[in-house]
Design an enzyme around this catalytic site. Structure first.
Site, PDB file in Angstrom:
ATOM      1  N   GLU B  45       0.846  -1.191   0.000  1.00  0.00           N
ATOM      2  CA  GLU B  45       0.000   0.000   0.000  1.00  0.00           C
ATOM      3  C   GLU B  45       0.884   1.245   0.000  1.00  0.00           C
ATOM      4  O   GLU B  45       1.733   1.412   0.879  1.00  0.00           O
ATOM      5  CB  GLU B  45      -0.912  -0.037   1.231  1.00  0.00           C
ATOM      6  CG  GLU B  45      -1.872  -1.228   1.184  1.00  0.00           C
ATOM      7  CD  GLU B  45      -2.379  -1.677   2.555  1.00  0.00           C
ATOM      8  OE1 GLU B  45      -2.200  -0.920   3.537  1.00  0.00           O
ATOM      9  OE2 GLU B  45      -2.932  -2.776   2.637  1.00  0.00           O
ATOM     10  N   GLU B  76      -4.869  -6.576   2.583  1.00  0.00           N
ATOM     11  CA  GLU B  76      -3.673  -7.337   2.980  1.00  0.00           C
ATOM     12  C   GLU B  76      -3.770  -8.815   2.596  1.00  0.00           C
ATOM     13  O   GLU B  76      -2.768  -9.424   2.219  1.00  0.00           O
ATOM     14  CB  GLU B  76      -3.408  -7.179   4.477  1.00  0.00           C
ATOM     15  CG  GLU B  76      -2.827  -5.820   4.881  1.00  0.00           C
ATOM     16  CD  GLU B  76      -3.877  -4.718   5.006  1.00  0.00           C
ATOM     17  OE1 GLU B  76      -5.082  -5.038   4.890  1.00  0.00           O
ATOM     18  OE2 GLU B  76      -3.500  -3.552   5.218  1.00  0.00           O
ATOM     19  N   PHE B  99       2.113  -0.864   8.349  1.00  0.00           N
ATOM     20  CA  PHE B  99       2.542  -1.082   9.732  1.00  0.00           C
ATOM     21  C   PHE B  99       2.370  -2.565   9.968  1.00  0.00           C
ATOM     22  O   PHE B  99       1.428  -3.162   9.454  1.00  0.00           O
ATOM     23  CB  PHE B  99       1.684  -0.274  10.717  1.00  0.00           C
ATOM     24  CG  PHE B  99       2.004   1.205  10.709  1.00  0.00           C
ATOM     25  CD1 PHE B  99       2.850   1.753  11.671  1.00  0.00           C
ATOM     26  CD2 PHE B  99       1.481   2.030   9.737  1.00  0.00           C
ATOM     27  CE1 PHE B  99       3.152   3.111  11.651  1.00  0.00           C
ATOM     28  CE2 PHE B  99       1.785   3.386   9.707  1.00  0.00           C
ATOM     29  CZ  PHE B  99       2.625   3.936  10.668  1.00  0.00           C
ATOM     30  N   ASP B 101       1.269  -4.097  12.318  1.00  0.00           N
ATOM     31  CA  ASP B 101      -0.039  -4.367  12.935  1.00  0.00           C
ATOM     32  C   ASP B 101      -1.053  -4.831  11.885  1.00  0.00           C
ATOM     33  O   ASP B 101      -1.950  -5.622  12.180  1.00  0.00           O
ATOM     34  CB  ASP B 101      -0.575  -3.110  13.611  1.00  0.00           C
ATOM     35  CG  ASP B 101       0.453  -2.447  14.506  1.00  0.00           C
ATOM     36  OD1 ASP B 101       0.222  -2.354  15.711  1.00  0.00           O
ATOM     37  OD2 ASP B 101       1.517  -2.024  13.977  1.00  0.00           O
ATOM     38  N   PHE B 102      -0.916  -4.322  10.664  1.00  0.00           N
ATOM     39  CA  PHE B 102      -1.903  -4.626   9.619  1.00  0.00           C
ATOM     40  C   PHE B 102      -1.661  -5.987   8.970  1.00  0.00           C
ATOM     41  O   PHE B 102      -2.307  -6.352   7.983  1.00  0.00           O
ATOM     42  CB  PHE B 102      -1.914  -3.532   8.543  1.00  0.00           C
ATOM     43  CG  PHE B 102      -2.137  -2.148   9.107  1.00  0.00           C
ATOM     44  CD1 PHE B 102      -2.852  -1.971  10.290  1.00  0.00           C
ATOM     45  CD2 PHE B 102      -1.635  -1.033   8.469  1.00  0.00           C
ATOM     46  CE1 PHE B 102      -3.054  -0.695  10.820  1.00  0.00           C
ATOM     47  CE2 PHE B 102      -1.827   0.236   8.987  1.00  0.00           C
ATOM     48  CZ  PHE B 102      -2.540   0.411  10.164  1.00  0.00           C
ATOM     49  N   ILE B 103      -0.762  -6.752   9.552  1.00  0.00           N
ATOM     50  CA  ILE B 103      -0.565  -8.121   9.097  1.00  0.00           C
ATOM     51  C   ILE B 103      -1.745  -8.994   9.545  1.00  0.00           C
ATOM     52  O   ILE B 103      -2.000 -10.047   8.969  1.00  0.00           O
ATOM     53  CB  ILE B 103       0.784  -8.682   9.628  1.00  0.00           C
ATOM     54  CG1 ILE B 103       1.296  -9.815   8.737  1.00  0.00           C
ATOM     55  CG2 ILE B 103       0.676  -9.115  11.093  1.00  0.00           C
ATOM     56  CD1 ILE B 103       2.741 -10.211   9.008  1.00  0.00           C
ATOM     57  N   PRO B 105      -5.040  -8.698   9.150  1.00  0.00           N
ATOM     58  CA  PRO B 105      -5.997  -9.085   8.093  1.00  0.00           C
ATOM     59  C   PRO B 105      -5.447 -10.123   7.121  1.00  0.00           C
ATOM     60  O   PRO B 105      -6.212 -10.736   6.382  1.00  0.00           O
ATOM     61  CB  PRO B 105      -6.272  -7.761   7.356  1.00  0.00           C
ATOM     62  CG  PRO B 105      -5.899  -6.697   8.312  1.00  0.00           C
ATOM     63  CD  PRO B 105      -4.794  -7.257   9.160  1.00  0.00           C
ATOM     64  N   HIS B 143      -0.462   0.867  15.728  1.00  0.00           N
ATOM     65  CA  HIS B 143       0.707   1.216  14.916  1.00  0.00           C
ATOM     66  C   HIS B 143       1.995   0.972  15.698  1.00  0.00           C
ATOM     67  O   HIS B 143       3.009   1.590  15.419  1.00  0.00           O
ATOM     68  CB  HIS B 143       0.657   2.683  14.488  1.00  0.00           C
ATOM     69  CG  HIS B 143      -0.456   3.017  13.539  1.00  0.00           C
ATOM     70  ND1 HIS B 143      -1.757   3.098  13.920  1.00  0.00           N
ATOM     71  CD2 HIS B 143      -0.432   3.290  12.205  1.00  0.00           C
ATOM     72  CE1 HIS B 143      -2.507   3.424  12.876  1.00  0.00           C
ATOM     73  NE2 HIS B 143      -1.737   3.531  11.814  1.00  0.00           N
TER      74      HIS B 143
END
Lengths: 345, 342
Positions: B45, B76, B99, B101-103, B105, B143
């Site tokens: 992204e 993701e 970030f 953290d967005f792993i 999804p 984040h």
């Protein structure tokens, strides 16, 4: 209207027979205790998988769902391989490590799905991306049931393919049931073809139990993808004529609904078409049936003769050139010397 | 913080060394691999036109074009899925999580597809999923996380968490070349704070699965990784000055495969061990390392095994709360003294 040769029509008939016959053998083996895991049949919806996969060329890729046995066979997978995998045998392509229709065979352009639904579309997008990066006019085809089409992965995958204009054909098999949940409870759309509008892609709705209609729709979509014009969503209207898996007696399905759809059985319809149109004689079809029967007899015999895998095979293959550690309780010396130096590492 | 590497000390006059930040090291590893291997490309992204949220991929679009630096929808699962598929076809995708953290999804795609695909099918997926992890930047609960423990129990994944610029570069290069999926956790607090003199005429390649002794010592072993290596180093210096004890710091660098041998050997030598990580305590890597030491070094221990970790809470936003949540140098000093006195 499909411009198929007599040989191609006969092949389509043969694959329909082979699919139904193989699944009948699988069911028998399941009841005999030869299949240790789940068995999910495609009874009543075989035409969708067979006729769509029939459009693809060598070098294209396909990812089936659990009810797309016919697509696997059309791609060239031998029934023996299917039997070995369901029966968890050593000689199966995955060595007994996975089951059902999970076949990844690059040589046949097959990408195995996983059980969390909709995910294989996301992965198949990557295959299509590789085709585009290499400038190859190859295409990808995959399937999702009405239930599977409601997962986040399915949405993301459809959107990704649409945005990237990937050469992907998604066949949404609207078979009315997701396990025991009606498709009305899976999505609020009245006509499932409307879901395509959200992704801005061309779509077609087709009688999924009509071999030639499915073939025509799939061919148009494949040609569009091959021209570099991106993905197509095809909604195949069909019906799951059997429970979700062998354990499911389908008590929640109204009898009259099953009766109504039994009249639209794709195999019977295609056979009538071949006979009535004069393409085939009863004698010619009997020869095809006999060939399929013999092929399946031999395949079942071969599979039953295959061994189960050696237990230690469970350790191998997680990483390239790597095996998992043997637990010390599985080693020969269960009671090692208590001195630390003798402890298994 | 500035890290003196072995190469840099006393050799600053050599012209083929260049000051490199942790972030630049990551950039360089990707840049050089993309230059030499056409199979390597980037997806994520805002990685193209914007150059990534932290500018890690700035300039890549101009150099490599939009077919090798692909801006994706915020999807993701679709991104990781595509990475698996394209990897099956022989490409080596690098996926950026904006970030880490967005792993979350993409969890299904990672643990059920990428991690298991070689075992199930014999067809592997050479791919890297990298992204900024960690706290200290006052970025709030979504984040700032450290996600390694989520994946620790999944066979089929490799995991990397560099602490130095040299390792950031060398481990990323190794990760890209690795035939299996690698999760690469880059600590955002270190991006521009870590600066090292790195050689420009030498290929830095750090093998996966090999820990690094960050500091030698004989009285206590601190096993740690990522940003905590630097806090542990500060603590060790203070203890050396004030108490005269010498602490060995083992920087794991790779979390899976874990360099168990290096941990065991160091602890057998020192007899005391403190495990420090920035991730929460329960179910964290310190628990696994403790278990391994109980199995393999029990008779060598002169003190109980101790852990210094983040709290078992989400990571809070406000600086006083975040500072309290994160393991601090004072915590490491205090725990080390307790162990040394035991």
């Amino acid at each position: 209207m499909a411009s198929l040769t007599r040989e191609e029509l006969r092949d389509l008939y043969r694959y329909l027979l082979l699919t139904r016959g193989l699944e009948e053998r699988l069911e028998r083996l399941f009841k005999q205790g030869q299949i240790v895991g789940g068995l999910y049949r495609s009874l009543g919806q075989e035409a969708t998988a067979v006729a769509s996969a029939f459009v693809l060329d060598d070098g294209d890729w396909l990812s089936p769902s659990i009810r797309d046995m016919g697509a696997l066979l059309v791609r060239g997978l031998h029934p023996r391989e299917v039997l070995l995998q369901y029966m968890a045998r050593e000689g199966s392509l995955c060595g007994g490590k996975d089951n059902t229709t999970h076949f990844t065979i690059p040589e046949l352009g097959l990408l195995g799905p996983i059980s969390p639904l909709g995910t294989q579309l996301c992965v198949l997008n990557g295959v299509a991306l590789a085709f585009r990066l290499r400038g190859e006019p190859r295409v990808c085809m995959t399937y999702q049931g009405d239930g599977a089409s409601r997962t986040g992965a399915s949405h993301e995958g459809l959107n990704f393919a649409a945005v990237q204009r990937l050469p992907v054909i998604v066949i949404l098999e609207h078979n009315r049931w997701a396990f025991a949940t009606r498709s009305e409870r899976e999505a609020a759309v009245e006509d499932w073809v409307d879901v395509a509008a959200a992704y801005g892609v061309p779509a077609a709705s087709v009688d999924g139990n009509d071999v030639l209609a499915v073939y025509d729709a799939a061919r148009e979509a494949v040609e569009r993808a091959r021209r570099g014009e991106g993905m197509t969503l095809i909604v195949a209207e069909t019906y799951r004529m059997i429970g979700h898996a062998q354990h499911d007696p389908q008590h929640y399905v109204p009898k009259e609904e099953l009766l109504e759809w039994r009249g639209r059985d794709p195999l019977a319809r295609f056979q009538s078409y071949l006979l009535e149109s004069g393409f085939e004689s009863r004698a010619a079809l009997a020869v095809v049936k006999e060939g399929v029967r013999r092929l399946l007899d031999t395949a079942v015999d071969d599979a039953l003769a295959a061994l189960m895998p050696e237990p230690e095979e469970a350790l191998a293959g997680t990483f390239a050139g790597d095996a998992a550690a043997v637990p010390w309780t599985r080693r020969t010396h269960v009671y090692p010397d208590l001195a630390h130096s003798a402890m298994p590492s | 913080m500035t890290i003196e590497t072995r190469e840099a000390s006393g050799q600053d006059t050599r012209s083929h060394f260049k000051e490199t930040t942790y972030l630049e090291a990551i950039r360089e590893a990707m840049w050089e691999e993309m230059k030499t291997d056409p199979a390597v490309f980037i997806m994520g992204e805002d990685v193209g036109a914007y150059g990534g949220a932290f500018k890690v991929t700035e300039g890549f679009l101009d150099e490599f074009g939009s077919s090798r630096v692909i801006d994706t929808p915020i999807s993701e699962a679709a991104i990781v899925g595509a990475a698996i598929g394209v990897a099956h076809m022989g490409f080596k995708p690098i996926v950026e999580m904006q970030f880490i953290d967005f792993i979350a999804p993409a969890f299904d795609m990672i643990v059920n597809f990428a991690a298991k695909v070689r075992y199930r099918t014999g067809v592997g997926a050479s791919l890297v999923i990298r992204g900024p992890c960690g706290g200290g930047a006052h970025s709030g609960p979504f984040h700032s996380q450290n996600v390694e423990s989520y994946f620790a129990n999944v066979a089929g994944l490799k995991m990397v968490a560099p602490a130095t610029a040299r390792d950031a570069k060398g481990l990323l290069r190794a990760a890209i070349r690795d035939p299996d999926p690698v999760l690469y956790f880059e600590h955002k607090f270190l991006y521009r704070r870590v600066k090292e003199m790195l050689p420009t005429d030498e290929e830095i390649l750090v093998p996966l699965g090999v820990a690094r002794t960050h500091r030698t010592g004989s009285d206590l072993t601190i096993v740690t990784y990522g940003a905590m290596v630097h806090k542990a180093a500060d603590a060790a210096e203070r203890i050396a000055e004030e108490d005269g004890a010498q602490i060995e710091i083992l920087d794991l660098r790779t979390l899976r495969p874990l360099d168990s041998e290096a941990i065991i050997q160091s602890v057998r030598r020192t007899g005391r061990v403190l495990i420090v990580h920035e991730a929460p305590r329960f179910g964290g890597f310190a628990g696994e390392i403790t278990a391994q030491l109980c199995e393999e070094a029990f008779e060598f221990l002169d003190a109980p095994i101790r852990r210094v970790t983040a709290l078992d809470t989400p990571i809070p936003y406000s600086p006083p709360l975040e500072d309290y949540y994160l393991p601090q140098t004072d915590d490491i000093v205090k725990a080390s003294r307790w162990l040394l006195a035991y």
